[in-house]
Write a protein that holds these residues in place. Sequence first.
Motif, mmCIF file in Angstrom:
data_model
loop_
_atom_site.group_PDB
_atom_site.id
_atom_site.type_symbol
_atom_site.label_atom_id
_atom_site.label_comp_id
_atom_site.label_asym_id
_atom_site.label_seq_id
_atom_site.Cartn_x
_atom_site.Cartn_y
_atom_site.Cartn_z
ATOM 1 N N ARG A 2 46.728 -37.010 7.504
ATOM 2 C CA ARG A 2 47.896 -37.562 6.807
ATOM 3 C C ARG A 2 47.544 -37.899 5.362
ATOM 4 N NH1 ARG A 2 52.057 -39.326 10.258
ATOM 5 N NH2 ARG A 2 51.551 -39.184 12.485
ATOM 6 N N GLU A 3 46.377 -38.480 5.148
ATOM 7 C CA GLU A 3 45.946 -38.853 3.808
ATOM 8 C C GLU A 3 45.713 -37.633 2.929
ATOM 9 O OE1 GLU A 3 42.502 -41.168 4.626
ATOM 10 O OE2 GLU A 3 43.644 -42.819 5.543
ATOM 11 N N VAL A 4 45.145 -36.591 3.506
ATOM 12 C CA VAL A 4 44.896 -35.370 2.747
ATOM 13 C C VAL A 4 46.219 -34.743 2.306
ATOM 14 C CG1 VAL A 4 44.103 -32.983 2.950
ATOM 15 C CG2 VAL A 4 42.642 -34.851 3.735
ATOM 16 N N LEU A 5 47.189 -34.628 3.212
ATOM 17 C CA LEU A 5 48.473 -34.023 2.855
ATOM 18 C C LEU A 5 49.192 -34.864 1.807
ATOM 19 C CD1 LEU A 5 50.515 -31.774 3.250
ATOM 20 C CD2 LEU A 5 51.486 -33.061 5.167
ATOM 21 N N ALA A 6 49.128 -36.173 1.932
ATOM 22 C CA ALA A 6 49.771 -37.045 0.947
ATOM 23 C C ALA A 6 49.154 -36.865 -0.435
ATOM 24 C CB ALA A 6 49.667 -38.501 1.389
ATOM 25 N N ALA A 7 47.835 -36.640 -0.479
ATOM 26 C CA ALA A 7 47.140 -36.486 -1.757
ATOM 27 C C ALA A 7 47.308 -35.092 -2.352
ATOM 28 C CB ALA A 7 45.650 -36.793 -1.575
ATOM 29 N N ALA A 8 47.567 -34.108 -1.506
ATOM 30 C CA ALA A 8 47.696 -32.718 -1.969
ATOM 31 C C ALA A 8 49.139 -32.451 -2.383
ATOM 32 C CB ALA A 8 47.258 -31.755 -0.874
ATOM 33 N N ARG A 55 38.537 -27.773 -2.824
ATOM 34 C CA ARG A 55 38.152 -28.679 -1.749
ATOM 35 C C ARG A 55 39.358 -29.553 -1.447
ATOM 36 N NH1 ARG A 55 33.603 -28.348 1.280
ATOM 37 N NH2 ARG A 55 33.239 -30.577 1.244
ATOM 38 N N PRO A 56 39.585 -29.937 -0.191
ATOM 39 C CA PRO A 56 40.745 -30.779 0.113
ATOM 40 C C PRO A 56 40.620 -32.144 -0.550
ATOM 41 C CG PRO A 56 39.759 -29.861 2.112
ATOM 42 C CD PRO A 56 38.797 -29.611 1.007
ATOM 43 N N PRO A 57 41.678 -32.631 -1.181
ATOM 44 C CA PRO A 57 41.636 -33.981 -1.734
ATOM 45 C C PRO A 57 41.515 -35.007 -0.618
ATOM 46 C CG PRO A 57 43.873 -33.128 -1.791
ATOM 47 C CD PRO A 57 42.992 -31.988 -1.369
ATOM 48 N N ALA A 58 40.982 -36.167 -0.964
ATOM 49 C CA ALA A 58 40.842 -37.295 -0.035
ATOM 50 C C ALA A 58 39.785 -37.062 1.042
ATOM 51 C CB ALA A 58 42.177 -37.654 0.621
ATOM 52 N N THR A 59 38.914 -36.057 0.835
ATOM 53 C CA THR A 59 37.823 -35.859 1.784
ATOM 54 C C THR A 59 36.462 -36.072 1.139
ATOM 55 O OG1 THR A 59 37.764 -33.473 1.332
ATOM 56 C CG2 THR A 59 39.103 -34.214 3.191
ATOM 57 N N ASP A 60 36.364 -35.889 -0.178
ATOM 58 C CA ASP A 60 35.121 -36.137 -0.892
ATOM 59 C C ASP A 60 35.446 -36.347 -2.361
ATOM 60 O OD1 ASP A 60 35.571 -33.573 -1.936
ATOM 61 O OD2 ASP A 60 34.349 -32.650 -0.383
ATOM 62 N N THR A 61 34.455 -36.334 -3.228
ATOM 63 C CA THR A 61 34.677 -36.609 -4.648
ATOM 64 C C THR A 61 35.083 -35.377 -5.430
ATOM 65 O OG1 THR A 61 32.318 -36.260 -5.074
ATOM 66 C CG2 THR A 61 33.046 -38.524 -4.647
ATOM 67 N N ASP A 62 35.028 -34.210 -4.795
ATOM 68 C CA ASP A 62 35.391 -32.972 -5.474
ATOM 69 C C ASP A 62 36.853 -32.676 -5.222
ATOM 70 O OD1 ASP A 62 34.162 -29.521 -5.374
ATOM 71 O OD2 ASP A 62 35.601 -30.545 -6.660
ATOM 72 N N HIS A 63 37.704 -33.076 -6.162
ATOM 73 C CA HIS A 63 39.146 -32.882 -6.005
ATOM 74 C C HIS A 63 39.682 -31.828 -6.954
ATOM 75 C CE1 HIS A 63 39.635 -37.267 -4.365
ATOM 76 N NE2 HIS A 63 38.918 -36.477 -3.592
ATOM 77 N N VAL A 64 38.831 -30.945 -7.425
ATOM 78 C CA VAL A 64 39.259 -29.952 -8.394
ATOM 79 C C VAL A 64 40.164 -28.936 -7.723
ATOM 80 C CG1 VAL A 64 38.517 -28.182 -10.017
ATOM 81 C CG2 VAL A 64 37.129 -30.242 -9.692
ATOM 82 N N ALA A 65 41.339 -28.740 -8.289
ATOM 83 C CA ALA A 65 42.293 -27.785 -7.724
ATOM 84 C C ALA A 65 42.127 -26.434 -8.388
ATOM 85 C CB ALA A 65 43.725 -28.277 -7.922
ATOM 86 N N THR A 66 42.276 -25.387 -7.621
ATOM 87 C CA THR A 66 42.211 -24.033 -8.134
ATOM 88 C C THR A 66 43.361 -23.238 -7.566
ATOM 89 O OG1 THR A 66 40.814 -23.315 -6.303
ATOM 90 C CG2 THR A 66 39.686 -24.089 -8.281
ATOM 91 N N PRO A 67 43.731 -22.129 -8.229
ATOM 92 C CA PRO A 67 44.813 -21.301 -7.681
ATOM 93 C C PRO A 67 44.424 -20.748 -6.324
ATOM 94 C CG PRO A 67 44.335 -20.730 -9.976
ATOM 95 C CD PRO A 67 43.226 -21.636 -9.503
#
Length: 232
Positions: free
Chosen positions: A134-140, A193-205
């Motif tokens: 739930r936290e990952v989807l909310a953050a993504a 990497r999925p947000p809210a799972t570690d410190t690497d929240h960099v989004a890519t296409p």
Amino acid sequence: MGAKSRYMSILVLDVERFGRRSDVTQEWVRGRLYELLHSALESAGIAWDACVVEDRGDGAILLIPANVPKEDLTDLFIDRLHAGLRNHDRHASDEARIRLRVSLHAGDVVQDIRGWSGSAINTACRLVNADPLREVLAAAERACLALIVSRSWHEAVVVPERGGLESSAYGEVHVSAKEVDETAWVYVPGYQRPPATDTDHVATPPRVRKTTVRRGGLDRGFSFDGEVRQPR
């Protein structure tokens, strides 16, 4: 003699914030969900009629034959489903948007006169309702779905990177809910990497994939009692 068990892949879907919508919107969202689900399965080469589908009101449980490749479910099906959701959301109001939590697991299931049961189904349901997902989807915020796979599924399919899967795109989470207390892995389309799972929240296409000829589409939909109807 008791019922014999069958080994099947288990897919569970749950619509985010479904209960906050009006009854009319809930009905419409349910119809669209089944249309998108049917289209994604068919375009991934998975026959709708080969699957057992049990409605959950705000989602569904699908039992999928063991001869369907797990990597097709994990990669091609998820890709097609996410693409369908993105297209839907471009034309939907905020109340009618569909964002999904999805889980994948596999194991023995048993059928009786009331339906299907088994600890593997319970596990898949616990995973899709887990707080970390739930936290990952909310953050993504840019994504329309977040996928969680069980530890056994991750080890069998994702780690060996079968079918071109990228294990580096999965983030580790811990799920503790009732009888489930284990590590699981989360993936979000379009994120390195999925947000809210570690410190690497960099989004890519999203990853570029080979062109695949669609074998299904939204030319027909399914109501919850299995009757064919035309989508709106």
